[in-house]
Motif scaffolding. Structure first.
Motif, mmCIF file in Angstrom:
data_model
loop_
_atom_site.group_PDB
_atom_site.id
_atom_site.type_symbol
_atom_site.label_atom_id
_atom_site.label_comp_id
_atom_site.label_asym_id
_atom_site.label_seq_id
_atom_site.Cartn_x
_atom_site.Cartn_y
_atom_site.Cartn_z
ATOM 1 N N ASP A 136 -12.965 36.114 -24.159
ATOM 2 C CA ASP A 136 -13.242 34.799 -24.720
ATOM 3 C C ASP A 136 -14.586 34.851 -25.442
ATOM 4 N N GLU A 137 -14.534 34.764 -26.740
ATOM 5 C CA GLU A 137 -15.716 34.837 -27.598
ATOM 6 C C GLU A 137 -16.623 35.992 -27.198
ATOM 7 N N PRO A 138 -16.111 37.216 -27.273
ATOM 8 C CA PRO A 138 -16.891 38.376 -26.821
ATOM 9 C C PRO A 138 -18.160 38.600 -27.650
ATOM 10 N N GLU A 139 -18.205 38.058 -28.845
ATOM 11 C CA GLU A 139 -19.378 38.222 -29.714
ATOM 12 C C GLU A 139 -20.514 37.268 -29.352
ATOM 13 N N ARG A 140 -20.230 36.314 -28.481
ATOM 14 C CA ARG A 140 -21.218 35.301 -28.094
ATOM 15 C C ARG A 140 -22.494 35.985 -27.599
ATOM 16 N N HIS A 141 -23.615 35.571 -28.146
ATOM 17 C CA HIS A 141 -24.958 36.042 -27.781
ATOM 18 C C HIS A 141 -25.264 37.465 -28.218
ATOM 19 N N LEU A 142 -24.334 38.149 -28.882
ATOM 20 C CA LEU A 142 -24.611 39.522 -29.310
ATOM 21 C C LEU A 142 -25.311 39.530 -30.659
ATOM 22 N N ASP A 143 -26.244 40.453 -30.811
ATOM 23 C CA ASP A 143 -26.896 40.642 -32.099
ATOM 24 C C ASP A 143 -25.993 41.506 -32.990
ATOM 25 N N THR A 144 -26.454 41.818 -34.177
ATOM 26 C CA THR A 144 -25.652 42.590 -35.136
ATOM 27 C C THR A 144 -25.241 43.938 -34.553
ATOM 28 N N GLU A 145 -26.180 44.609 -33.900
ATOM 29 C CA GLU A 145 -25.888 45.904 -33.288
ATOM 30 C C GLU A 145 -24.844 45.756 -32.180
ATOM 31 N N GLY A 146 -24.975 44.710 -31.380
ATOM 32 C CA GLY A 146 -24.013 44.462 -30.309
ATOM 33 C C GLY A 146 -22.622 44.177 -30.841
ATOM 34 N N CYS A 147 -22.540 43.422 -31.929
ATOM 35 C CA CYS A 147 -21.232 43.136 -32.536
ATOM 36 C C CYS A 147 -20.596 44.406 -33.088
ATOM 37 N N ALA A 148 -21.411 45.298 -33.655
ATOM 38 C CA ALA A 148 -20.883 46.569 -34.169
ATOM 39 C C ALA A 148 -20.357 47.420 -33.007
ATOM 40 N N TRP A 149 -21.121 47.471 -31.894
ATOM 41 C CA TRP A 149 -20.668 48.201 -30.713
ATOM 42 C C TRP A 149 -19.344 47.626 -30.208
ATOM 43 N N ALA A 167 -10.331 35.469 -28.148
ATOM 44 C CA ALA A 167 -10.669 34.249 -28.873
ATOM 45 C C ALA A 167 -12.001 34.494 -29.561
ATOM 46 N N THR A 168 -12.102 34.122 -30.825
ATOM 47 C CA THR A 168 -13.346 34.351 -31.551
ATOM 48 C C THR A 168 -13.542 33.328 -32.650
ATOM 49 N N HIS A 169 -14.809 33.077 -32.971
ATOM 50 C CA HIS A 169 -15.183 32.288 -34.141
ATOM 51 C C HIS A 169 -15.715 33.205 -35.239
ATOM 52 N N ASP A 170 -15.875 34.470 -34.921
ATOM 53 C CA ASP A 170 -16.531 35.424 -35.807
ATOM 54 C C ASP A 170 -15.521 36.081 -36.750
ATOM 55 N N SER A 171 -15.525 35.651 -37.991
ATOM 56 C CA SER A 171 -14.587 36.206 -38.983
ATOM 57 C C SER A 171 -14.820 37.688 -39.197
ATOM 58 N N ALA A 172 -16.082 38.113 -39.205
ATOM 59 C CA ALA A 172 -16.380 39.528 -39.422
ATOM 60 C C ALA A 172 -15.791 40.384 -38.311
ATOM 61 N N LEU A 173 -15.887 39.924 -37.067
ATOM 62 C CA LEU A 173 -15.308 40.674 -35.958
ATOM 63 C C LEU A 173 -13.796 40.743 -36.099
ATOM 64 N N ALA A 174 -13.167 39.614 -36.362
ATOM 65 C CA ALA A 174 -11.707 39.593 -36.512
ATOM 66 C C ALA A 174 -11.256 40.444 -37.694
ATOM 67 N N ASP A 175 -12.026 40.460 -38.752
ATOM 68 C CA ASP A 175 -11.667 41.262 -39.924
ATOM 69 C C ASP A 175 -11.921 42.749 -39.708
ATOM 70 N N SER A 176 -12.777 43.100 -38.731
ATOM 71 C CA SER A 176 -13.139 44.498 -38.521
ATOM 72 C C SER A 176 -12.007 45.312 -37.895
ATOM 73 N N ILE A 177 -11.084 44.645 -37.218
ATOM 74 C CA ILE A 177 -9.949 45.326 -36.592
ATOM 75 C C ILE A 177 -8.687 44.579 -36.991
ATOM 76 N N ALA A 178 -7.860 45.226 -37.763
ATOM 77 C CA ALA A 178 -6.636 44.579 -38.222
ATOM 78 C C ALA A 178 -5.776 44.215 -37.026
ATOM 79 N N GLY A 179 -5.238 43.024 -37.075
ATOM 80 C CA GLY A 179 -4.387 42.563 -35.999
ATOM 81 C C GLY A 179 -3.710 41.275 -36.375
ATOM 82 N N THR A 180 -3.114 40.662 -35.393
ATOM 83 C CA THR A 180 -2.469 39.367 -35.568
ATOM 84 C C THR A 180 -3.482 38.268 -35.299
ATOM 85 N N THR A 181 -3.467 37.246 -36.134
ATOM 86 C CA THR A 181 -4.344 36.090 -35.907
ATOM 87 C C THR A 181 -3.489 34.863 -35.659
ATOM 88 N N ILE A 182 -3.797 34.176 -34.571
ATOM 89 C CA ILE A 182 -3.127 32.925 -34.241
ATOM 90 C C ILE A 182 -4.137 31.815 -34.391
#
Length: 186
Positions: A136-149, A167-182
């Motif tokens: 659930d929002e795994p990018e929450r509180h992560l900096d740029t380096e953390g999001c890349a990791w 679940a994410t609000h981060d378009s860059a994260l969702a776009d970084s790994i091709a998948g299904t978006t609901i």
């Protein structure tokens, strides 16, 4: 709503705050119950008390789920031991290093920044064996380096045949790994 999760894939839940992303994840995990319909795991109704389901599904849905008097490395060792990870000490060290927490491995959660606590929560979910990783929002509180990791690690899990539901609000994260978006709440 109806969807299937496949091995070696990522499914992104997107939507505005309050659209039901976290509620849906909690229903899948068994923390909440659906009002109507069913959630199935491998063709059978999901039972969160089923050992096979609990063993196959790992989750990080709350970065505040920790023991306040247990260090980062001890949290990771505990999760590894409880889930039958061979070489639990080495696995804990590996995930401390891999998640960027090696320098604070002996720190208690209260001494960590919010980003470090998020990394700890993610490492605790990732250290154990799983077929499905629920985030659930795994990018929450992560900096740029953390999001890349995070993106690199999720891509490795998918490449290894595991499924990810996040679940994410981060378009860059969702776009970084091709998948299904609901999209929820539309």
């Amino acid at each position: 709503m109806s969807f299937d999760l496949e091995s070696a894939s990522v499914t992104w839940l997107r939507g505005h705050n309050g659209s039901g992303k976290s509620t849906l994840l909690n229903c899948i995990l068994g923390a909440d119950e659906v009002d109507t319909g069913t959630i199935s795991w491998k063709g059978h109704p999901r039972r969160e008390t089923d050992a096979a389901f609990r063993g196959a599904v790992s989750a990080a849905v709350d970065s505040n789920s920790y023991f306040s008097d247990v260090s980062v490395i001890e949290h990771l060792r505990l999760i590894a031991v409880c889930n039958g990870v061979r070489g639990s000490d080495e696995a804990a060290l590996h995930w401390c290093d891999r998640s960027g927490l090696a320098a604070v491995s002996d720190a208690l959660p209260g001494a960590l920044s919010s980003g470090q606590r998020q990394r700890m929560a993610l490492a605790m979910a990732m250290i154990r064996p799983f077929e499905l990783l629920v985030l659930d929002e795994p990018e929450r509180h992560l900096d740029t380096e953390g999001c890349a990791w995070l993106a690199d690690t999720l891509a490795e899990f998918v490449a290894a045949g595991r499924a990810v539901l996040a679940a994410t609000h981060d378009s860059a994260l969702a776009d970084s790994i091709a998948g299904t978006t609901i999209e929820l709440g539309q």
